[in-house]
Design a protein around this motif. Structure first.
Motif, PDB file in Angstrom:
ATOM      1  N   SER A 144       1.014  -1.299  -0.311  1.00 46.21           N
ATOM      2  CA  SER A 144       0.122  -0.336   0.040  1.00 46.21           C
ATOM      3  C   SER A 144       1.181   0.813  -0.211  1.00 46.21           C
ATOM      4  O   SER A 144       2.187   1.511   0.244  1.00 46.21           O
ATOM      5  CB  SER A 144      -0.654   0.244   1.051  1.00 46.21           C
ATOM      6  N   GLY A 145       0.260   2.695   0.029  1.00 46.24           N
ATOM      7  CA  GLY A 145       1.358   3.912  -0.544  1.00 46.24           C
ATOM      8  C   GLY A 145       1.661   4.012   1.542  1.00 46.24           C
ATOM      9  O   GLY A 145       3.237   4.069   0.716  1.00 46.24           O
ATOM     10  N   GLY A 146       0.761   3.747   1.986  1.00 44.39           N
ATOM     11  CA  GLY A 146       1.829   4.140   3.287  1.00 44.39           C
ATOM     12  C   GLY A 146       3.209   3.016   3.726  1.00 44.39           C
ATOM     13  O   GLY A 146       4.473   3.420   3.845  1.00 44.39           O
ATOM     14  N   TRP A 147       3.144   1.929   3.124  1.00 44.60           N
ATOM     15  CA  TRP A 147       4.181   0.799   2.735  1.00 44.60           C
ATOM     16  C   TRP A 147       4.808   1.182   2.269  1.00 44.60           C
ATOM     17  O   TRP A 147       6.908   1.191   2.583  1.00 44.60           O
ATOM     18  CB  TRP A 147       3.890  -0.768   2.983  1.00 44.60           C
ATOM     19  N   LYS A 148       4.999   1.427   0.821  1.00 47.63           N
ATOM     20  CA  LYS A 148       5.632   2.210  -0.061  1.00 47.63           C
ATOM     21  C   LYS A 148       6.900   2.767   0.524  1.00 47.63           C
ATOM     22  O   LYS A 148       7.719   3.043  -0.046  1.00 47.63           O
ATOM     23  CB  LYS A 148       4.964   2.004  -1.573  1.00 47.63           C
ATOM     24  N   ALA A 177      -0.086   7.394   9.435  1.00 49.39           N
ATOM     25  CA  ALA A 177       1.535   6.767   8.216  1.00 49.39           C
ATOM     26  C   ALA A 177       2.546   7.846   8.524  1.00 49.39           C
ATOM     27  O   ALA A 177       3.165   7.342   8.581  1.00 49.39           O
ATOM     28  CB  ALA A 177       1.169   5.972   7.380  1.00 49.39           C
ATOM     29  N   ARG A 178       1.851   8.771   8.243  1.00 57.63           N
ATOM     30  CA  ARG A 178       2.283  10.171   8.242  1.00 57.63           C
ATOM     31  C   ARG A 178       2.992  11.173   9.052  1.00 57.63           C
ATOM     32  O   ARG A 178       4.053  11.186   8.979  1.00 57.63           O
ATOM     33  CB  ARG A 178       1.407  11.900   7.524  1.00 57.63           C
ATOM     34  N   ARG A 179       2.431  10.369  10.159  1.00 58.75           N
ATOM     35  CA  ARG A 179       2.602  10.692  11.759  1.00 58.75           C
ATOM     36  C   ARG A 179       3.944   9.966  12.164  1.00 58.75           C
ATOM     37  O   ARG A 179       5.256  10.303  12.371  1.00 58.75           O
ATOM     38  CB  ARG A 179       1.979  10.749  13.086  1.00 58.75           C
ATOM     39  N   ASP A 180       3.907   8.498  11.755  1.00 63.43           N
ATOM     40  CA  ASP A 180       4.692   8.204  12.101  1.00 63.43           C
ATOM     41  C   ASP A 180       6.622   7.712  11.035  1.00 63.43           C
ATOM     42  O   ASP A 180       7.246   7.615  11.287  1.00 63.43           O
ATOM     43  CB  ASP A 180       4.827   6.059  11.525  1.00 63.43           C
ATOM     44  N   PHE A 181       5.956   8.511  10.314  1.00 64.73           N
ATOM     45  CA  PHE A 181       7.229   9.235   9.217  1.00 64.73           C
ATOM     46  C   PHE A 181       8.260  10.105   9.304  1.00 64.73           C
ATOM     47  O   PHE A 181       9.343   9.726   9.344  1.00 64.73           O
ATOM     48  CB  PHE A 181       6.393   9.030   7.747  1.00 64.73           C
ATOM     49  N   TRP A 182       6.941  10.915   9.918  1.00 66.25           N
ATOM     50  CA  TRP A 182       7.614  12.460  10.861  1.00 66.25           C
ATOM     51  C   TRP A 182       8.314  11.937  12.221  1.00 66.25           C
ATOM     52  O   TRP A 182       9.495  12.640  12.380  1.00 66.25           O
ATOM     53  CB  TRP A 182       6.923  13.666  11.225  1.00 66.25           C
ATOM     54  N   ASP A 183       8.087  11.011  12.804  1.00 71.41           N
ATOM     55  CA  ASP A 183       8.524  10.415  13.993  1.00 71.41           C
ATOM     56  C   ASP A 183       9.735   9.706  13.815  1.00 71.41           C
ATOM     57  O   ASP A 183      10.939  10.114  14.449  1.00 71.41           O
ATOM     58  CB  ASP A 183       7.586   9.683  15.148  1.00 71.41           C
ATOM     59  N   GLU A 184       9.886   9.187  12.667  1.00 73.10           N
ATOM     60  CA  GLU A 184      11.225   8.537  11.790  1.00 73.10           C
ATOM     61  C   GLU A 184      12.330   9.310  11.566  1.00 73.10           C
ATOM     62  O   GLU A 184      13.476   9.258  12.164  1.00 73.10           O
ATOM     63  CB  GLU A 184      11.092   7.139  10.812  1.00 73.10           C
ATOM     64  N   ILE A 185      12.104  10.327  10.827  1.00 74.46           N
ATOM     65  CA  ILE A 185      12.722  11.355  10.499  1.00 74.46           C
ATOM     66  C   ILE A 185      12.906  12.355  11.607  1.00 74.46           C
ATOM     67  O   ILE A 185      14.139  12.219  11.720  1.00 74.46           O
ATOM     68  CB  ILE A 185      12.086  12.897   9.703  1.00 74.46           C
ATOM     69  N   HIS A 186      12.375  12.549  12.583  1.00 74.76           N
ATOM     70  CA  HIS A 186      13.281  14.069  13.931  1.00 74.76           C
ATOM     71  C   HIS A 186      13.915  11.913  14.372  1.00 74.76           C
ATOM     72  O   HIS A 186      15.222  12.437  15.049  1.00 74.76           O
ATOM     73  CB  HIS A 186      12.081  13.969  14.856  1.00 74.76           C
ATOM     74  N   HIS A 187      14.091  11.084  14.329  1.00 70.18           N
ATOM     75  CA  HIS A 187      14.463   9.910  15.243  1.00 70.18           C
ATOM     76  C   HIS A 187      16.274   9.829  13.884  1.00 70.18           C
ATOM     77  O   HIS A 187      16.607   9.697  14.920  1.00 70.18           O
ATOM     78  CB  HIS A 187      14.256   8.924  15.265  1.00 70.18           C
ATOM     79  N   LEU A 188      15.817   9.793  12.835  1.00 71.98           N
ATOM     80  CA  LEU A 188      17.143  10.201  11.860  1.00 71.98           C
ATOM     81  C   LEU A 188      18.118  11.452  12.236  1.00 71.98           C
ATOM     82  O   LEU A 188      19.430  11.424  12.275  1.00 71.98           O
ATOM     83  CB  LEU A 188      16.467  10.216  10.974  1.00 71.98           C
ATOM     84  N   ALA A 189      17.328  12.178  12.638  1.00 74.49           N
ATOM     85  CA  ALA A 189      17.835  13.512  12.445  1.00 74.49           C
ATOM     86  C   ALA A 189      18.786  13.820  14.042  1.00 74.49           C
ATOM     87  O   ALA A 189      19.487  14.289  14.038  1.00 74.49           O
ATOM     88  CB  ALA A 189      17.069  14.898  12.791  1.00 74.49           C
ATOM     89  N   LEU A 196      16.446  17.096   3.943  1.00 74.09           N
ATOM     90  CA  LEU A 196      15.991  17.911   3.373  1.00 74.09           C
ATOM     91  C   LEU A 196      14.723  17.616   2.543  1.00 74.09           C
ATOM     92  O   LEU A 196      14.409  16.548   1.683  1.00 74.09           O
ATOM     93  CB  LEU A 196      17.006  18.732   2.363  1.00 74.09           C
ATOM     94  N   VAL A 197      13.843  17.825   3.016  1.00 78.76           N
ATOM     95  CA  VAL A 197      12.319  17.774   2.698  1.00 78.76           C
ATOM     96  C   VAL A 197      11.413  17.967   2.449  1.00 78.76           C
ATOM     97  O   VAL A 197      10.938  19.586   3.058  1.00 78.76           O
ATOM     98  CB  VAL A 197      11.730  16.819   4.212  1.00 78.76           C
ATOM     99  N   SER A 198      10.774  17.842   0.879  1.00 76.23           N
ATOM    100  CA  SER A 198       9.550  18.745   0.750  1.00 76.23           C
ATOM    101  C   SER A 198       8.019  18.593   0.994  1.00 76.23           C
ATOM    102  O   SER A 198       8.066  17.697   0.807  1.00 76.23           O
ATOM    103  CB  SER A 198       9.969  19.004  -1.082  1.00 76.23           C
ATOM    104  N   THR A 199       7.118  19.495   0.830  1.00 80.46           N
ATOM    105  CA  THR A 199       5.828  19.175   2.152  1.00 80.46           C
ATOM    106  C   THR A 199       5.018  19.997   0.938  1.00 80.46           C
ATOM    107  O   THR A 199       5.689  21.365   0.982  1.00 80.46           O
ATOM    108  CB  THR A 199       6.661  18.715   3.400  1.00 80.46           C
ATOM    109  N   HIS A 200       3.683  19.885   1.110  1.00 82.62           N
ATOM    110  CA  HIS A 200       3.063  20.818   1.214  1.00 82.62           C
ATOM    111  C   HIS A 200       2.154  21.194   2.352  1.00 82.62           C
ATOM    112  O   HIS A 200       0.713  22.179   2.279  1.00 82.62           O
ATOM    113  CB  HIS A 200       1.710  20.087   0.043  1.00 82.62           C
ATOM    114  N   TYR A 201       2.376  19.914   3.119  1.00 78.07           N
ATOM    115  CA  TYR A 201       1.534  19.990   4.420  1.00 78.07           C
ATOM    116  C   TYR A 201       2.467  20.987   5.680  1.00 78.07           C
ATOM    117  O   TYR A 201       2.985  21.024   5.961  1.00 78.07           O
ATOM    118  CB  TYR A 201       1.726  18.689   5.159  1.00 78.07           C
ATOM    119  N   MET A 202       1.647  22.323   5.951  1.00 79.15           N
ATOM    120  CA  MET A 202       1.638  23.241   7.053  1.00 79.15           C
ATOM    121  C   MET A 202       2.127  21.970   8.706  1.00 79.15           C
ATOM    122  O   MET A 202       3.221  23.027   9.263  1.00 79.15           O
ATOM    123  CB  MET A 202       0.686  23.698   7.222  1.00 79.15           C
ATOM    124  N   ASP A 203       1.526  21.638   8.941  1.00 79.46           N
ATOM    125  CA  ASP A 203       1.535  20.673   9.525  1.00 79.46           C
ATOM    126  C   ASP A 203       3.403  19.664   9.960  1.00 79.46           C
ATOM    127  O   ASP A 203       4.022  19.870  10.721  1.00 79.46           O
ATOM    128  CB  ASP A 203      -0.139  19.800  10.741  1.00 79.46           C
TER     129      ASP A 203
END
Lengths: 314, 391
Positions: A144-148, A177-189, A196-203
Motif C-alpha cells: 500500500s502507499g504507506g508501506w511503499k 502513516a504520515r505521523r509515523d514517518f515524521w517520528d522516524e525523520i526526527h529520530h534520524l535527525a 531536506l524534505v519538501s512538502t505541501h503540508y503545514m503541519d
C-alpha cells in the motif's frame, strides 16, 4: 505541536548559491541560495511547479545547474556528483524501487549498489528496523502507499547516508502513516542525519527546524517558523459565523486586506497595516459574525506571500 | 443558485448518438496522441518508403557476378577461352587465381569464393588429342539459390565456349558434344537442399530477434517505470549498468542457442560438420553483439514503443540484406555494404560455414572480427549515450 528539536552541531550540509536551471525558455529555478545546517531538518515548501524537485535533483547530481554553485556535504555539486551520490539518500516523489522485486530483493540490490560488505545482513537489519520482516518476500509493487513510502525511506537510509533528500515523501499517505514517518525523520535527525524534505503540508512544515519557501523558482523566505511569521508582520483576524463566502469575496479586493483564506469553518483575514485591519474588524463585527484577533499562522503567511507575488507579477 | 443541481447538468444526446460520440472521442484522442508522438509519425511514412526502395532495388534472387577462383597452370588460349565464355555469362567474376588445391579450398572455406573453376595442367594438350579432359566447377552449394543459376549458365556456356577456337585442324572437335567433360561438384550440399541453408540461417535470425528485444527494452523500461531516477541517484556507473543488464541475457541466449542447435540437428538433420568449439564461442559473440545493439537502441529511444519500433527497423534489413533469404552476392554493391554492417550477415557466414563446411577460426577470422568490432562500437555508443543525469 511537537517540541522544538534540539539544536545540532554547527556546519552546513548544504550550501548553494545562485542555483539556476532553465528548461527551454522557462527558468524553473532562479538564482536560489540555500543553507542547511548539519543535523537539521529543513522543510522545503512551495506550490506545485515551483521548482522544489528540480532543486533537489541539482543537489544530488541528477541535474546540472545552468548557473550557480554550491556544495553538498562539502562536495561540489557540479564536479563531485559521484562522491555526493555515495553519501546522499534521495527519495523520489514517485515510488522508484522495483515493483517486480520483493522487499528483501530491493533492499539487497541497494546494499550491493552501495558496495556494502554484507548486503544480506544489511537488508535484514533494514527489514527489522522498518518492521517489514514479515513481508520480506512480498513484491514491492503490491504494498500500500504507506508501506511503499516506508520501504523507500528504508532503502534510502540503508547505506548510511549523511544527508537525506526527500521529495514530497508523504504525498498520498494516510495521517497515521504520515505521523509515523515524521517520528522516524526526527529520530534520524537526532542520530545526526541532515534532512531536506519538501512538502505541501503545514503541519509537517511545523515539525521542521527551518523552512524555505520557494515560488516560481525563487526563494521567498527562509528561517525558523517564528522568524518567518514575525517578519511577515501580518495582523490576522479569525472570523466565524454566517455569510463567510460573501465576506470573503467582499474583502478579497478591499484596501488594507492582504490575505483572505478559508480554514474549515473560519475565515482568516490578514493585513500588514495593523491599524487598517483593526478598523476593518471593528466595522464588520456583528451579532452573526465574530472577529477575533489571533497570531498569524504559517499558512496565513504563505498565502499572503503567494497573493503578493501573484499581484506583483501582473 | 437558481434551483436543483439537475437543472445545470449539460444536455445529453440520445443513446445511439452518445455511443457514436464516444467513438469519435476515442478516435480524436488517439489521433491527437499519434500526431504528438513525432518519431512514430515519422516512422509511419518513412519506414515503408525507405524499406520499399531499399529492398526493391537490393533484392535479386538470381545473383550474378559471383566471386570465382580459377585453378589451372595451363595458360594456353583454350582454357582462357573457356574462362572467357564463363565470364561472359555474367555469373562468374574471376577474382582469384588459386595457387593449388589447398589454396582453392581455403578460398571457399572462408567464403571469399563461391566457385572454383579447375582444369588440369595438360588440359589443352589432352583436349587437342581428343581425350576429353575434365573441366571441374566446384560450387559452394550451401546456398542452392545462389549457385544454381550460375551452374545452369555454366553448362550452357561451355558448349559454345570453344566454337571460335576450334578451327582449322581442330574443326573436327567442334562437332558433337564439347571436347571436354564438364563436371560440377556441389560441395557441402550435394542434393541442393534449401533446408541446409535455411536452418542455420534461422539460428541467426531467431537469435537476432529475441536478443534485440530483451535489451532494447531494458533502459526505457526503467525510465517508464520511474526506477531510473533512483538508479541514477545511486553510485553506479553506466558501464556497470550496461554489463549488468546484458550478462543475464547472454545466458538466456546460450540456452536458446543450445535448443535451436539440438532441434536443427535431430529434427531437421542439418549436419554439424565443423567443431562446436568453434560454433559455440562465435555464436556467443554474435549474441553479445545483438544484446549490445539492443542496449544501444534502448539508450537512444525515449520510450518502450519507440525501442520496439527501432528493433523492427533494424530487423527487416537484417533478414533481407544479410543473405538469410536472398543471396548476398546477388545484391548491388551498395546493398552489400549495408549488409556488411549487419551482425547477422557475418554470423550467417559463420554458422553456415561451420555447420556445413567445417570452417575453423582461421577461415572465419574476418567475420568474427567484424562481430567483435560491432560489439565494441555499439557498447561505446551506449556508454556515451547513456544519460547520467536527467538534463
Amino acid at each position: 505541536m511537537t517540541a522544538a528539536p534540539e539544536t545540532p552541531a554547527s556546519g552546513n550540509a548544504i550550501e548553494v548559491s545562485g542555483l539556476t536551471k532553465v528548461f527551454g525558455t522557462r527558468t524553473v529555478v532562479d538564482n536560489l541560495s540555500l543553507r542547511v545546517r548539519r543535523g537539521h531538518i529543513q522543510g522545503f515548501l512551495g506550490p506545485n511547479g515551483s521548482g522544489k524537485t528540480t532543486t533537489i535533483r541539482m543537489l544530488c547530481g541528477l541535474l546540472t545547474p545552468d548557473a550557480g554553485e554550491g556544495r553538498c556535504l562539502g562536495y561540489d555539486i557540479r564536479t563531485e556528483q559521484a562522491e555526493i551520490k555515495r553519501r546522499v539518500g534521495y527519495m523520489t516523489q514517485g515510488f522508484s524501487l522495483y515493483r517486480d522485486l520483493t522487499i528483501r530483493e530491493n533492499l539487497e540490490f541497494v546494499a550491493r549498489i552501495y558496495g556494502l560488505e554484507a548486503p544480506e545482513a544489511a537488508a535484514q537489519a533494514a527489514l527489522e528496523r522498518l518492521g517489514l520482516g514479515a513481508r520480506a518476500s512480498q513484491l514491492a509493487g503490491e504494498l500500500s502507499g504507506g508501506w511503499k513510502q516506508r520501504l523507500a525511506l528504508g532503502a534510502c537510509i540503508l547505506p548510511g547516508p549523511s544527508l537525506l533528500l526527500l521529495d514530497e515523501p508523504t504525498a498520498g499517505v494516510d495521517p497515521k502513516a504520515r505521523r509515523d514517518f515524521w517520528d522516524e525523520i526526527h529520530h534520524l535527525a537526532n542520530e545526526g542525519l541532515t534532512v531536506l524534505v519538501s512538502t505541501h503540508y503545514m503541519d509537517e512544515a511545523e515539525r521542521c527546524h527551518e523552512i524555505a519557501y520557494i515560488l516560481e523558482g525563487k526563494l521567498l523566505v527562509s528561517g525558523t517558523i517564528d522568524d518567518i511569521v514575525a517578519s511577515a508582520g501580518l495582523t490576522t483576524y479569525v472570523v466565524t459565523g454566517e455569510g463567510l463566502d460573501a465576506l470573503s469575496s467582499e474583502l478579497r479586493h478591499a484596501t488594507g486586506v492582504d490575505m483572505v483564506a478559508r480554514f474549515g469553518a473560519a475565515l482568516h483575514v490578514g493585513g500588514r497595516d495593523a491599524a487598517a485591519m483593526k478598523a476593518i474588524a471593528q466595522s464588520h463585527a456583528s451579532a452573526t459574525q465574530s472577529w477575533a484577533h489571533d497570531k498569524a499562522t504559517l499558512e496565513d503567511v504563505f498565502i499572503d506571500l503567494m497573493t503578493r507575488n501573484h499581484r506583483s507579477g501582473q | 443558485m437558481s434551483g436543483a443541481p439537475g437543472d445545470v447538468r449539460p444536455a445529453r444526446r440520445g443513446a445511439l448518438a452518445q455511443s457514436w460520440q464516444r467513438l469519435v472521442a476515442m478516435f480524436v484522442k488517439e489521433f491527437i496522441q499519434l500526431r504528438r508522438d513525432r518519431p512514430t509519425f515519422a516512422m509511419i511514412v518513412g519506414i515503408p518508403l525507405i524499406q520499399l526502395l531499399l529492398f526493391g532495388y537490393a533484392i535479386n534472387t538470381d545473383p550474378k557476378h559471383l566471386p570465382t577462383a580459377i585453378l589451372t597452370s595451363d595458360d594456353s588460349p583454350i582454357p582462357r577461352a573457356i574462362v572467357g565464355a564463363l565470364r561472359a555469362t555474367d555469373y562468374f567474376d574471376i577474382k582469384y587465381v588459386a595457387k593449388g588445391e589447398a589454396d582453392a579450398d581455403a578460398l571457399i572455406l572462408s567464403n571469399k569464393a563461391l566457385f572454383v573453376i579447375q582444369m588440369p595442367p595438360d588440359f589443352s594438350r589432352r583436349l587437342v588429342r581428343g581425350e576429353r579432359p575434365t573441366l571441374l566447377i566446384v560450387a559452394d552449394a550451401t546456398d542452392p539459390t545462389a549457385s544454381s543459376g550460375a551452374i545452369a549458365a555454366a553448362l550452357g556456356a561451355a558448349n559454345q565456349a570453344l566454337d571460335r577456337e576450334l578451327t582449322g585442324p581442330l574443326a573436327a572437335l567442334a562437332q558433337g558434344p564439347p571436347p571436354f567433360e564438364l563436371q560440377v561438384q556441389r560441395r557441402y550440399n550435394p542434393a541442393g537442399e534449401t533446408r541446409r541453408n535455411i536452418v542455420p540461417g534461422l539460428i541467426g535470425t531467431i537469435l537476432t530477434m529475441t536478443m534485440l528485444i530483451y535489451t532494447a527494452l531494458s533502459v526505457t523500461r526503467e525510465i517508464e517505470r520511474g526506477t531510473m531516477e533512483a538508479l541514477l541517484a545511486m553510485p553506479v556507473k553506466p558501464v556497470e549498468i550496461m554489463l549488468g543488464k546484458i550478462t543475464p541475457y547472454v545466458v538466456v541466449g546460450g540456452v536458446q542457442m543450445a535448443t535451436i542447435l539440438i532441434v536443427a540437428s535431430f529434427l531437421f538433420h542439418v549436419p554439424i560438420v565443423g567443431s562446436l568449439l568453434v560454433l559455440v564461442p562465435l555464436t556467443l559473440l554474435f549474441i553479445i553483439a545483438n544484446l549490445s545493439l539492443g542496449y544501444t537502441l534502448s539508450t537512444v529511444a525515449v520510450n518502450q514503443l519507440q525501442a520496439i519500433q527501432m528493433t523492427f527497423f533494424f530487423f527487416l534489413p537484417s533478414m533481407l540484406l544479410s543473405g538469410f533469404l536472398f543471396p548476398f552476392y546477388g545484391m548491388p554493391v551498395w546493398a552489400q555494404y549495408i549488409g556488411e554492417a549487419l551482425p547477422l550477415t557475418h554470423y550467417l557466414r559463420i554458422v553456415r560455414s561451420v555447420m556445413l563446411k567445417g570452417s575453423g577460426f582461421v577461415d572465419l577470422a574476418a567475420d568474427a572480427g567484424a562481430l567483435a568490432l560491432f560489439t565494441l562500437v555499439a557498447m561505446s555508443i551506449a556508454v556515451m549515450r547513456f544519460r547520467q543525469t536527467l538534463d
